[in-house]
Design a protein around this motif. Structure first.
Motif, PDB file in Angstrom:
ATOM      1  N   PRO A  66      13.455   8.104  -1.528  1.00 44.29           N
ATOM      2  CA  PRO A  66      14.233   6.829  -1.450  1.00 44.29           C
ATOM      3  C   PRO A  66      14.728   6.650  -0.034  1.00 44.29           C
ATOM      4  N   ALA A  67      14.775   7.523   0.770  1.00 46.41           N
ATOM      5  CA  ALA A  67      15.447   7.140   2.030  1.00 46.41           C
ATOM      6  C   ALA A  67      14.164   6.428   2.836  1.00 46.41           C
ATOM      7  N   ALA A  68      12.802   6.611   2.583  1.00 48.64           N
ATOM      8  CA  ALA A  68      11.950   6.002   3.362  1.00 48.64           C
ATOM      9  C   ALA A  68      11.648   4.679   2.516  1.00 48.64           C
ATOM     10  N   ALA A  69      11.890   4.360   1.383  1.00 48.36           N
ATOM     11  CA  ALA A  69      11.948   3.120   0.743  1.00 48.36           C
ATOM     12  C   ALA A  69      13.003   2.265   1.256  1.00 48.36           C
ATOM     13  N   ALA A  70      14.148   3.043   1.241  1.00 45.49           N
ATOM     14  CA  ALA A  70      15.199   2.116   1.898  1.00 45.49           C
ATOM     15  C   ALA A  70      15.163   1.637   3.517  1.00 45.49           C
ATOM     16  N   ALA A  71      14.216   2.315   4.025  1.00 44.99           N
ATOM     17  CA  ALA A  71      14.116   1.850   5.436  1.00 44.99           C
ATOM     18  C   ALA A  71      13.209   0.739   5.472  1.00 44.99           C
ATOM     19  N   VAL A  72      12.369   0.553   4.586  1.00 43.49           N
ATOM     20  CA  VAL A  72      11.136  -0.806   4.444  1.00 43.49           C
ATOM     21  C   VAL A  72      11.819  -1.617   3.381  1.00 43.49           C
ATOM     22  N   PHE A  73      12.876  -1.522   3.009  1.00 41.42           N
ATOM     23  CA  PHE A  73      13.385  -2.531   1.900  1.00 41.42           C
ATOM     24  C   PHE A  73      13.747  -3.724   2.505  1.00 41.42           C
ATOM     25  N   PRO A  74      14.385  -3.961   3.910  1.00 42.83           N
ATOM     26  CA  PRO A  74      14.768  -4.980   4.314  1.00 42.83           C
ATOM     27  C   PRO A  74      13.523  -6.026   4.626  1.00 42.83           C
ATOM     28  N   ALA A  75      12.420  -5.623   4.793  1.00 38.53           N
ATOM     29  CA  ALA A  75      11.166  -6.360   5.154  1.00 38.53           C
ATOM     30  C   ALA A  75      11.025  -7.195   3.777  1.00 38.53           C
ATOM     31  N   TYR A  76      11.034  -6.535   2.571  1.00 37.79           N
ATOM     32  CA  TYR A  76      10.575  -7.194   1.280  1.00 37.79           C
ATOM     33  C   TYR A  76      11.894  -8.116   0.955  1.00 37.79           C
ATOM     34  N   GLN A  77      12.959  -7.864   1.158  1.00 33.85           N
ATOM     35  CA  GLN A  77      14.191  -8.594   0.841  1.00 33.85           C
ATOM     36  C   GLN A  77      14.274 -10.035   1.831  1.00 33.85           C
ATOM     37  N   ALA A  78      13.548  -9.668   3.022  1.00 32.11           N
ATOM     38  CA  ALA A  78      13.649 -10.783   4.001  1.00 32.11           C
ATOM     39  C   ALA A  78      12.468 -11.667   3.586  1.00 32.11           C
ATOM     40  N   ASN A 129       0.891  -1.221  -0.047  1.00 35.01           N
ATOM     41  CA  ASN A 129       0.098  -0.046   0.041  1.00 35.01           C
ATOM     42  C   ASN A 129       0.855   1.405   0.076  1.00 35.01           C
ATOM     43  N   GLY A 130       0.219   2.454  -0.337  1.00 37.38           N
ATOM     44  CA  GLY A 130       1.010   3.478  -0.496  1.00 37.38           C
ATOM     45  C   GLY A 130       1.501   4.394   0.676  1.00 37.38           C
ATOM     46  N   GLU A 131       2.035   3.731   1.823  1.00 34.14           N
ATOM     47  CA  GLU A 131       2.401   4.323   3.105  1.00 34.14           C
ATOM     48  C   GLU A 131       3.409   4.912   2.963  1.00 34.14           C
ATOM     49  N   LEU A 132       4.337   5.137   1.983  1.00 29.00           N
ATOM     50  CA  LEU A 132       5.645   5.783   1.879  1.00 29.00           C
ATOM     51  C   LEU A 132       5.351   7.318   1.404  1.00 29.00           C
ATOM     52  N   PRO A 133       6.104   8.067   2.260  1.00 26.41           N
ATOM     53  CA  PRO A 133       6.060   9.609   1.891  1.00 26.41           C
ATOM     54  C   PRO A 133       6.749   9.870   0.497  1.00 26.41           C
ATOM     55  N   LEU A 134       5.969  10.924  -0.105  1.00 21.39           N
ATOM     56  CA  LEU A 134       6.227  11.211  -1.486  1.00 21.39           C
ATOM     57  C   LEU A 134       7.161  12.490  -1.295  1.00 21.39           C
ATOM     58  N   ARG A 135       8.010  12.566  -2.465  1.00 24.79           N
ATOM     59  CA  ARG A 135       8.435  13.860  -2.740  1.00 24.79           C
ATOM     60  C   ARG A 135       7.788  14.536  -3.372  1.00 24.79           C
ATOM     61  N   PRO A 136       8.033  16.042  -3.577  1.00 27.92           N
ATOM     62  CA  PRO A 136       7.241  17.158  -4.278  1.00 27.92           C
ATOM     63  C   PRO A 136       7.007  16.569  -5.794  1.00 27.92           C
ATOM     64  N   SER A 137       7.977  15.837  -6.358  1.00 23.27           N
ATOM     65  CA  SER A 137       7.882  15.216  -7.815  1.00 23.27           C
ATOM     66  C   SER A 137       6.642  14.217  -8.005  1.00 23.27           C
ATOM     67  N   GLY A 138       6.163  13.649  -6.850  1.00 17.95           N
ATOM     68  CA  GLY A 138       5.399  12.483  -6.857  1.00 17.95           C
ATOM     69  C   GLY A 138       6.014  11.113  -6.640  1.00 17.95           C
ATOM     70  N   ARG A 139       7.222  11.111  -6.831  1.00 16.30           N
ATOM     71  CA  ARG A 139       8.026   9.860  -6.485  1.00 16.30           C
ATOM     72  C   ARG A 139       8.239   9.361  -5.264  1.00 16.30           C
ATOM     73  N   ILE A 140       8.401   8.260  -4.771  1.00 16.49           N
ATOM     74  CA  ILE A 140       8.588   7.955  -3.274  1.00 16.49           C
ATOM     75  C   ILE A 140       9.757   8.233  -2.897  1.00 16.49           C
ATOM     76  N   ALA A 162      11.358   1.734  -5.617  1.00 12.51           N
ATOM     77  CA  ALA A 162      10.967   2.875  -5.071  1.00 12.51           C
ATOM     78  C   ALA A 162      12.467   3.374  -4.361  1.00 12.51           C
ATOM     79  N   ALA A 163      13.335   2.522  -4.354  1.00 10.16           N
ATOM     80  CA  ALA A 163      14.594   2.825  -3.685  1.00 10.16           C
ATOM     81  C   ALA A 163      15.620   3.595  -4.539  1.00 10.16           C
ATOM     82  N   GLY A 164      15.100   3.600  -5.910  1.00  6.73           N
ATOM     83  CA  GLY A 164      15.817   4.265  -7.111  1.00  6.73           C
ATOM     84  C   GLY A 164      16.721   3.349  -7.941  1.00  6.73           C
ATOM     85  N   ASP A 165      16.828   1.802  -7.617  1.00  2.00           N
ATOM     86  CA  ASP A 165      17.804   1.200  -8.168  1.00  2.00           C
ATOM     87  C   ASP A 165      17.076   0.516  -9.283  1.00  2.00           C
ATOM     88  N   ARG A 166      16.968   1.026 -10.496  1.00  2.00           N
ATOM     89  CA  ARG A 166      16.064   0.255 -11.513  1.00  2.00           C
ATOM     90  C   ARG A 166      16.797  -0.680 -11.987  1.00  2.00           C
TER      91      ARG A 166
END
Length: 146
Positions: A92-104, A79-90, A125-129
Motif C-alpha cells: 500500500p505504501a508503494a501504491a500511495a506513492a504512485v497514486f497522484p499520477a493516476y489522480q492527475a 504494468n506490475g512495477e509495484l513491489p508486492l507483500r509476501p501475501s501477493g498483494r501490492i 492497490a492502495a487498499g481503499d476499496r
C-alpha cells in the motif's frame, strides 16, 4: 476461474433459497394469522432484495471485467512495477506513492473512462476499496455513455 465458479455457486444457492422462502411464505400466508401473514410477506420481500443486490454485484463485476479486458487489449493497464507483500498483494505504501499520477491523469481527462478505471485500480492497490468501486463505477458509466 475460481471466482466465476464461486459466483455460480452463490447464484445457485440464492435460487434454492428463493424456492424455499417462497414456499414457506405461501404456507405462512395461508395460515391467516396476522403475524404469520406478515412473516410470509417478509419471506417474499427479503429474498427479492437479496436477489437485486446479487444481480447488481454480478453486473458490476462483468462490466468492470469487460473494461479491464478492453484496456488490456489497448495496452493501457498499469504494468506490475509495484513491489508486492509476501501475501501477493501490492504494498500500500508503494501504491500511495504512485497514486497522484493516476489522480492527475483523471483530473486532466475526466471524461475518459480509461483514466477512471486506472484510478480505480490505484485506489484498490492502495487498499481503499470503497473509492476503488466508486471510480470503477464512474468508468463503467462513462464507457456506456460514450
Amino acid at each position: 476461474m475460481r471466482t466465476k465458479a464461486a459466483v455460480a455457486v452463490m447464484v445457485a444457492l440464492l435460487a434454492l433459497y428463493l424456492v424455499f422462502a417462497i414456499r414457506y411464505g405461501l404456507v405462512l400466508i395461508g395460515v391467516g394469522e396476522p403475524v404469520a401473514v406478515s412473516l410470509g410477506i417478509a419471506l417474499f420481500i427479503l429474498p427479492l432484495i437479496a436477489g437485486w443486490a446479487l444481480v447488481a454485484e454480478v453486473l458490476f463485476a462483468v462490466r468492470a471485467e469487460r473494461l479491464g479486458v478492453l484496456l488490456d487489449a489497448e495496452g493501457g493497464l498499469p504494468n506490475g512495477e509495484l513491489p508486492l507483500r509476501p501475501s501477493g498483494r501490492i504494498d500500500p505504501a508503494a501504491a500511495a506513492a504512485v497514486f497522484p499520477a493516476y489522480q492527475a491523469a483523471t483530473e486532466a481527462a475526466p471524461d475518459d473512462w480509461r483514466t477512471w478505471f486506472r484510478l480505480g485500480l490505484a485506489y484498490d492497490a492502495a487498499g481503499d476499496r470503497r473509492r476503488a468501486r466508486w471510480a470503477t463505477r464512474q468508468a463503467i458509466a462513462l464507457s456506456r455513455a460514450g
